[in-house]
Write a protein that holds these residues in place. Structure first.
Motif, mmCIF file in Angstrom:
data_model
loop_
_atom_site.group_PDB
_atom_site.id
_atom_site.type_symbol
_atom_site.label_atom_id
_atom_site.label_comp_id
_atom_site.label_asym_id
_atom_site.label_seq_id
_atom_site.Cartn_x
_atom_site.Cartn_y
_atom_site.Cartn_z
ATOM 1 N N PHE A 47 55.397 24.151 24.749
ATOM 2 C CA PHE A 47 53.721 23.604 23.650
ATOM 3 C C PHE A 47 53.246 22.962 24.517
ATOM 4 O O PHE A 47 53.290 22.029 25.360
ATOM 5 C CB PHE A 47 54.304 22.548 22.800
ATOM 6 C CG PHE A 47 54.203 22.081 21.773
ATOM 7 C CD1 PHE A 47 53.138 20.571 22.080
ATOM 8 C CD2 PHE A 47 52.857 22.565 21.012
ATOM 9 C CE1 PHE A 47 52.620 19.637 21.455
ATOM 10 C CE2 PHE A 47 52.015 20.950 19.985
ATOM 11 C CZ PHE A 47 51.477 20.330 20.380
ATOM 12 N N VAL A 48 51.542 23.491 23.583
ATOM 13 C CA VAL A 48 50.599 23.160 24.420
ATOM 14 C C VAL A 48 50.392 22.048 23.376
ATOM 15 O O VAL A 48 49.329 20.696 23.820
ATOM 16 C CB VAL A 48 49.771 23.592 24.831
ATOM 17 C CG1 VAL A 48 47.982 22.820 25.591
ATOM 18 C CG2 VAL A 48 50.330 24.172 26.271
ATOM 19 N N VAL A 64 48.725 17.354 29.519
ATOM 20 C CA VAL A 64 47.672 17.808 28.858
ATOM 21 C C VAL A 64 46.710 17.236 28.181
ATOM 22 O O VAL A 64 45.256 17.082 28.474
ATOM 23 C CB VAL A 64 47.457 19.547 28.280
ATOM 24 C CG1 VAL A 64 48.380 20.945 28.964
ATOM 25 C CG2 VAL A 64 48.026 19.466 26.622
ATOM 26 N N LYS A 65 47.942 15.971 27.452
ATOM 27 C CA LYS A 65 46.670 14.862 26.533
ATOM 28 C C LYS A 65 45.709 14.673 27.814
ATOM 29 O O LYS A 65 45.973 14.148 29.045
ATOM 30 C CB LYS A 65 47.333 14.140 26.469
ATOM 31 C CG LYS A 65 47.062 12.829 25.137
ATOM 32 C CD LYS A 65 47.720 12.611 25.082
ATOM 33 C CE LYS A 65 49.550 12.750 24.590
ATOM 34 N NZ LYS A 65 50.643 12.147 23.754
ATOM 35 N N SER A 80 40.873 27.533 19.505
ATOM 36 C CA SER A 80 40.009 27.277 20.771
ATOM 37 C C SER A 80 41.084 26.447 21.177
ATOM 38 O O SER A 80 41.288 24.980 20.438
ATOM 39 C CB SER A 80 38.625 26.727 20.888
ATOM 40 O OG SER A 80 37.709 28.084 19.373
ATOM 41 N N LEU A 81 40.718 26.150 22.677
ATOM 42 C CA LEU A 81 41.229 25.424 23.467
ATOM 43 C C LEU A 81 40.358 25.328 24.910
ATOM 44 O O LEU A 81 40.041 26.050 25.685
ATOM 45 C CB LEU A 81 42.691 25.673 24.022
ATOM 46 C CG LEU A 81 43.803 25.026 24.549
ATOM 47 C CD1 LEU A 81 43.759 23.477 23.845
ATOM 48 C CD2 LEU A 81 44.397 25.672 25.474
ATOM 49 N N GLN A 82 39.951 24.281 24.235
ATOM 50 C CA GLN A 82 39.378 23.746 25.877
ATOM 51 C C GLN A 82 39.815 23.307 26.134
ATOM 52 O O GLN A 82 40.155 21.397 26.328
ATOM 53 C CB GLN A 82 37.837 23.161 25.217
ATOM 54 C CG GLN A 82 36.721 22.359 26.093
ATOM 55 C CD GLN A 82 36.228 23.075 26.938
ATOM 56 O OE1 GLN A 82 35.480 24.182 26.074
ATOM 57 N NE2 GLN A 82 36.138 23.419 28.291
ATOM 58 N N LYS A 87 44.477 21.967 36.628
ATOM 59 C CA LYS A 87 45.489 22.146 37.560
ATOM 60 C C LYS A 87 46.201 23.560 37.704
ATOM 61 O O LYS A 87 46.196 23.660 37.235
ATOM 62 C CB LYS A 87 46.179 20.790 37.647
ATOM 63 C CG LYS A 87 45.774 19.352 37.247
ATOM 64 C CD LYS A 87 46.600 18.467 36.885
ATOM 65 C CE LYS A 87 46.239 17.654 36.583
ATOM 66 N NZ LYS A 87 47.099 16.081 35.798
ATOM 67 N N LEU A 88 47.001 23.169 39.020
ATOM 68 C CA LEU A 88 47.401 24.363 39.895
ATOM 69 C C LEU A 88 48.855 24.698 39.037
ATOM 70 O O LEU A 88 48.886 26.286 38.463
ATOM 71 C CB LEU A 88 48.216 24.320 40.504
ATOM 72 C CG LEU A 88 47.205 23.923 42.220
ATOM 73 C CD1 LEU A 88 47.937 24.200 42.833
ATOM 74 C CD2 LEU A 88 46.538 25.288 42.053
ATOM 75 N N GLU A 89 49.138 23.899 38.335
ATOM 76 C CA GLU A 89 50.806 23.527 37.379
ATOM 77 C C GLU A 89 49.955 24.489 35.810
ATOM 78 O O GLU A 89 50.719 24.202 35.079
ATOM 79 C CB GLU A 89 51.074 22.561 37.474
ATOM 80 C CG GLU A 89 50.693 21.731 36.791
ATOM 81 C CD GLU A 89 49.856 20.305 37.918
ATOM 82 O OE1 GLU A 89 49.777 21.097 38.748
ATOM 83 O OE2 GLU A 89 50.099 19.391 38.036
ATOM 84 N N ASP A 90 48.819 24.388 35.629
ATOM 85 C CA ASP A 90 48.559 24.808 34.216
ATOM 86 C C ASP A 90 48.526 26.489 34.043
ATOM 87 O O ASP A 90 48.040 27.010 33.024
ATOM 88 C CB ASP A 90 46.586 24.731 34.249
ATOM 89 C CG ASP A 90 47.106 22.896 33.594
ATOM 90 O OD1 ASP A 90 45.991 22.119 33.790
ATOM 91 O OD2 ASP A 90 47.966 22.341 33.134
#
Length: 117
Positions: A47-48, A64-65, A80-82, A87-90
């Motif tokens: 979940f994001v 991601v908060k 949408s997701l801004q 980060k690399l882990e994203d």
């Protein structure tokens, strides 16, 4: 049923930004709780973020908060997701999903995001 099509993924340097979009068709979009999930290579889907039908309530994974913002436009049937401060882990494939009750029932095909150093 809702048909979902994501767009906006790509390659970005660490610290950069991307905006993902998801276009929905089918069941009344404005009645659907919407969310974003992601799946990194070798990992389970996670979940994001999610957003209520009106857009008045949003929820985020701790990871991601403060960096990601979910929004929706019920007139355009889009969510949408801004993503800022990437980060690399994203790095992952990002999926749009819609929920009926407590179950995520419809999924898009995913859009890949790669964050490079």
């Amino acid at each position: 049923q809702v048909q979902l099509v994501e767009s906006g993924g790509g390659l970005v340097q660490a610290g950069g930004s991307l905006r993902l979009s998801c276009a929905a068709s089918g069941r009344a979009f404005s009645n659907s709780f919407m969310g974003w999930f992601r799946q990194a290579p070798g990992k389970e889907r996670a979940f994001v973020a999610s957003i209520s039908t009106s857009g008045g309530s949003t929820y985020y994974a701790d990871s991601v908060k403060g960096r990601f913002t979910i929004s929706r436009d019920n007139a355009k049937n889009t969510v949408s997701l801004q993503m800022n401060g990437l980060k690399l882990e994203d790095t992952a494939t990002y999926y749009c999903a819609s929920r009926v009750g407590s179950k995520w029932t419809d999924w898009g095909q995913g859009t890949p995001v790669t964050v490079s150093s």
